[in-house]
Design an enzyme around this catalytic site. Sequence first.
Site, PDB file in Angstrom:
ATOM      1  N   GLY A   1      -7.889  63.785  48.801  1.00 47.63           N
ATOM      2  CA  GLY A   1      -8.878  64.322  47.778  1.00 47.63           C
ATOM      3  C   GLY A   1      -9.831  65.456  48.442  1.00 47.63           C
TER       4      GLY A   1
ATOM      5  N   PRO B   1      -7.155  68.459  44.461  1.00 46.55           N
ATOM      6  CA  PRO B   1      -8.578  68.959  44.416  1.00 46.55           C
ATOM      7  C   PRO B   1      -9.324  68.172  43.441  1.00 46.55           C
ATOM      8  CG  PRO B   1      -7.255  70.740  43.320  1.00 46.55           C
ATOM      9  CD  PRO B   1      -6.202  69.594  43.754  1.00 46.55           C
ATOM     10  N   ASN B   2      -8.654  67.689  42.651  1.00 46.69           N
ATOM     11  CA  ASN B   2      -9.222  66.797  41.303  1.00 46.69           C
ATOM     12  C   ASN B   2      -8.314  65.459  40.919  1.00 46.69           C
ATOM     13  OD1 ASN B   2     -10.791  66.123  39.074  1.00 46.69           O
ATOM     14  ND2 ASN B   2     -10.833  68.049  38.280  1.00 46.69           N
TER      15      ASN B   2
ATOM     16  N   HIS C   1     -22.101  71.533  32.416  1.00 46.91           N
ATOM     17  CA  HIS C   1     -22.607  70.823  33.750  1.00 46.91           C
ATOM     18  C   HIS C   1     -23.994  70.579  33.618  1.00 46.91           C
ATOM     19  CE1 HIS C   1     -18.441  71.644  34.820  1.00 46.91           C
ATOM     20  NE2 HIS C   1     -18.798  70.623  36.010  1.00 46.91           N
TER      21      HIS C   1
ATOM     22  N   LYS D   1     -26.095  72.691  38.940  1.00 47.14           N
ATOM     23  CA  LYS D   1     -24.901  73.189  39.503  1.00 47.14           C
ATOM     24  C   LYS D   1     -25.088  74.868  39.427  1.00 47.14           C
ATOM     25  CE  LYS D   1     -19.841  73.754  38.477  1.00 47.14           C
ATOM     26  NZ  LYS D   1     -19.448  73.355  39.769  1.00 47.14           N
TER      27      LYS D   1
ATOM     28  N   THR E   1     -12.811  73.502  37.641  1.00 46.44           N
ATOM     29  CA  THR E   1     -11.864  73.149  36.653  1.00 46.44           C
ATOM     30  C   THR E   1     -11.437  74.189  35.604  1.00 46.44           C
ATOM     31  OG1 THR E   1     -12.685  71.083  37.431  1.00 46.44           O
ATOM     32  CG2 THR E   1     -11.145  71.181  35.479  1.00 46.44           C
TER      33      THR E   1
END
Lengths: 245, 245, 245, 245
Positions: free
Chosen positions: C81, C108-109, C137, C141, C148
Site C-alpha cells: 500500500g 496507491p489507494n 477535502h 490538505k 485521486t
Amino acid sequence: MGQKTVQMINESDEFELVGGYNPGIDVAHMQGMGLNDNVKLFSQLDEIETDADVWIDFTVPSAVFGNVKFAIEHGIHPVVGTSGMKEDQIKQLQQLAKEKQVGGIIAPNFGLSAVLLMKFAKEAAKYLPDVEIIEMHHDDKLDAPSGTALSTAQMISEVRGDKPAPKSEETLPGVRGGDYKGIKIHSVRLPGYVAHEQVLFGSKGEALTIRQDSFDRGSFMNGVKLAVPAAAKATELIVGLENIL
Amino acid sequence: MGQKTVQMINESDEFELVGGYNPGIDVAHMQGMGLNDNVKLFSQLDEIETDADVWIDFTVPSAVFGNVKFAIEHGIHPVVGTSGMKEDQIKQLQQLAKEKQVGGIIAPNFGLSAVLLMKFAKEAAKYLPDVEIIEMHHDDKLDAPSGTALSTAQMISEVRGDKPAPKSEETLPGVRGGDYKGIKIHSVRLPGYVAHEQVLFGSKGEALTIRQDSFDRGSFMNGVKLAVPAAAKATELIVGLENIL
Amino acid sequence: MGQKTVQMINESDEFELVGGYNPGIDVAHMQGMGLNDNVKLFSQLDEIETDADVWIDFTVPSAVFGNVKFAIEHGIHPVVGTSGMKEDQIKQLQQLAKEKQVGGIIAPNFGLSAVLLMKFAKEAAKYLPDVEIIEMHHDDKLDAPSGTALSTAQMISEVRGDKPAPKSEETLPGVRGGDYKGIKIHSVRLPGYVAHEQVLFGSKGEALTIRQDSFDRGSFMNGVKLAVPAAAKATELIVGLENIL
Amino acid sequence: MGQKTVQMINESDEFELVGGYNPGIDVAHMQGMGLNDNVKLFSQLDEIETDADVWIDFTVPSAVFGNVKFAIEHGIHPVVGTSGMKEDQIKQLQQLAKEKQVGGIIAPNFGLSAVLLMKFAKEAAKYLPDVEIIEMHHDDKLDAPSGTALSTAQMISEVRGDKPAPKSEETLPGVRGGDYKGIKIHSVRLPGYVAHEQVLFGSKGEALTIRQDSFDRGSFMNGVKLAVPAAAKATELIVGLENIL
C-alpha cells in the site's frame, strides 16, 4: 416570460388579468396567449387606462424605467423582473414610490429556491464562516461565475467579513476556484445541466450544504406569485425578493 | 462528552475551566483529561464552591435535574446537553430560572448544522410546502426515523399545516416512506454512514435541498461554544439551540 | 495502518496472522497490538522464517522495495500500500515476480469506493465525454488537486481523448477550475470534510454523477481484504486495485 | 418521440433519414416535422419499399410486434423503444432475427445515464453489498417504485444474493422504505422534480453513490444514437441498452 405570466394568472384564483401592454402590438400574437375577452390591450404607454392594482413587467432593459415610472405615477404597484436598470434609475424610482406611497418590488431573480438559498447562506455564515460555492450551468452559458453565485458570495461576505481561504498549493492552476474576499467559487459547465447552485459550509466534524436546482424558467412564476400581493401592499419600492420573505 | 468539553475549553481563548464535578470522582481519570492545576474538582454536589459563570452539563438523565437546579440556585448559568428530562422538570427549572433571573440553555442537539437545517427547513416550508425528508445513519442505529428527522417534520408541520402527500400506488409496501402529517420521511441505514439528513423541497420547475452531515460527535462542541456566552447573558431557561441563533 | 491491518485480520475468518516484521522491534509495542501468541515477530529481514502466503506491507517508501523483493524471492505474495516507489523499482519487481511466478498487488489507494469511482468514470466517459471533477477535502490538505482526482482525470482522458472544455469568460479568475486536457477539476477545502470526490457527466437532457466519500482511513482495509486472496493467486505483480475488480 | 428522432437524425452527420411510416398518415403533420424532400413516407406496412439499414420504432405496444417482424423479414435492423411487448413475442422476434441474421436492439430505457447507473450499481454490489436506492420523481407519477429503481434492485440482487437489510424499529410505519430481497427502496414524489435515481453503497468508513438525473425525455436520443450503429451490425436481437455498452 409574458406568456408564462399570463398562464400563471389564469391558473390562479387570487389574481385577475385586466390588461396587457405591448408597444407595436400584434393582435394575432396576443390572441394566441390565451387572454380572456375582458383583457384590454394597449400598444402605447400614454393610452393605458386601467384600474389594475399591480403592474408585472418582464420587458427589455431599455423600456423598463419608463414603464415603471408610468405605473407608479398612475398608482399601479410594479413587480419588475428585468435586470439591467442603472443604480440611479432605481434610486429615482424609489424616491417616486415614496412620494406617491405606491410601492412595489424589483428583483433580478424571482426563483424562490435561489432566493431562499441566498437568504439561508447569509444566515448560516454567521455561525459557519468556512464556506465555498459551486454553481453548475449548461455549457452554453459563457460567463462565469453566475450572477446568483456572485450575489451569494457578496451576501455571505457582508456577515462574515474578510477571511482568507485556507492556504493551498495548486499543481494545476485554477483548481482552487475563483476567490471573492476569501470565498472560493467554482463554476461547472456541462450539457444537460440547467441552473444549479450549492453552498457548502464546513466546521469541525460537520457540514451543511444548501442546494437549489432550477429545472425550468417557469419556476420564476413561484416568486412572482408571492411578489404580487406583497407589491400591492407595499409603500416603498423594495429591491430583492428576499426582502419580502 | 466530558473529555471533548474540556478540550474545547482549553483550546478556546474566551473560556476558562475553573472546576469539574464528578460524583464518585476518580482523580487518576480526571488527571488524564488534561486539566490545568487551578481547576477545582468536586465529587459531591453540596461541596461545590465556585465563582463559575457557566455550568456545562452532559451527564446522565437521572442526575441532570438535580445538577441544573443546584446551578441556577447558585447563580451559575446552565448549558445542558442531556436529553431525557421530563416536561414538568423542565417547566420547574424554567420557573426557577425566571425567579432567580439566572437563565441558560437546554438543547437536545448541539450540532450546529442540524439546528440550522431545522431552522431553515421551517422557514422554507412557508414558501415551498411540498417537502420530504431523507435521513441516513450507520447500520447500528436501530430506531427509525432519527429524532432530528422527526423534529424537523414537526417544525415544518407547524408552519405549513396538514397537507396530504401526493397520492401513490405502492407496488412495494413502504416504498413511499413514513408519513408525518403528510410529510414523507425516509430512513437509510448503511455501514460507513455516520449521521446525515436532507430536506427536499420541490416546486414548479425548481427544487431546494438542505443537507447536513455529522461526521463526528465532536461537532457538538461547535454549538456548545455558541451556547456558553448566550447562556451567561440569559435571564430565562431557553430550550433549543435554534432559539439563540 | 499496521494496527488496522492486525485488527482486520483478527476479525476475519478467512485470514490468519502468522508473523510480523518491524526493524528495531519494540516488543512492548507489538504486544499492545492484540497479536495472538502464535504470531512470530521479526526485527531483521534476513531472520524471517515463515510459511506465510501473503505479505502485507504499509511501510515507509525507503524500505518497501527491499521488503517486497525479499517477499517475492521467498515465495510470499505481496500486497503493498505504500506509494512512492520509483517506476523502475516497480518494473524490476514485476520482472522478478514473473520469473518466480509469485504475483501480488501494489496499489496507491486501497479505498474501494475511490477505486470503483475511477473505474466507472473511465467507462462512463466512453459514452458521456463531457465531464468535470469536484474533490473535497479537509482544510489542512495543502496540495490541490488530490492525487485521486488527478488519476481520475488521467483515466478519463485515456478513453475520451483531448476535448476542450466549453468556452467561458471568467469574470473571477480561476472560477472555471483547473484544466487537465479539457477536463475541469475543482478542489474544495473546508474544515469538517474528510476526503470526497465527485465526477459529474452531462449530456443532452441528462446527468450522471459518481461520488465517493472516505470518512475514515480504516476504509482502506475494505480493499486490502479483497487484495489478499487475489494476491495469493496472482502470477504477476499487478499495479492498481482496479485491475483485480 | 417521433419528432425527437427526426431531429436527432437531421442533426447527426452519421445518419440519414430515408423513410417514415405512419399508419393513417397525415401529410400536413409530417411536413411540419422538418423532413427532407427525399424522405419517402408510407401509410401502410405492406407498401414500404426502402433500402434502409435501421428501423427506429417508438410506436404503441399494439403495433410494435408487427412492425419489428416486418423490419427483420425485410433485412432492416430494428431499434425499438416501446415497452409493453410480451415475453413470448420478444422470443419469437429473437428467433426470427437469428434465422435471418438480422439483429437489432429492444430497450425499455434509452436514457444513457439510467442504463450506466444500473450497470455500475450491479458491478459495485459485488464489492459493496450494503446498498439502498432512492428514486425521485414529479408528484404526478402515481406508481412507486419507478420501473428503473426496481430493475436496479433486481440487477443488484442477481450479484449479491439475498441479504437482509439491517434490523430496525420503525416508530413511523414505512419509514425504512420498501424491501426488495433486502434492498431498501425509497420513492420521493415532489413537484419540480423530473426523474432521478440514486444508489447508495456503504461500507466501513466509506460510501459510494451513483446518481442519474433525467431532466428531459430528449435524453433518450443519446441512447438511440448509440443503438443505431450497434443494431446495424447486430446478428441477434439484443434486449437492454446495457448489453451494447
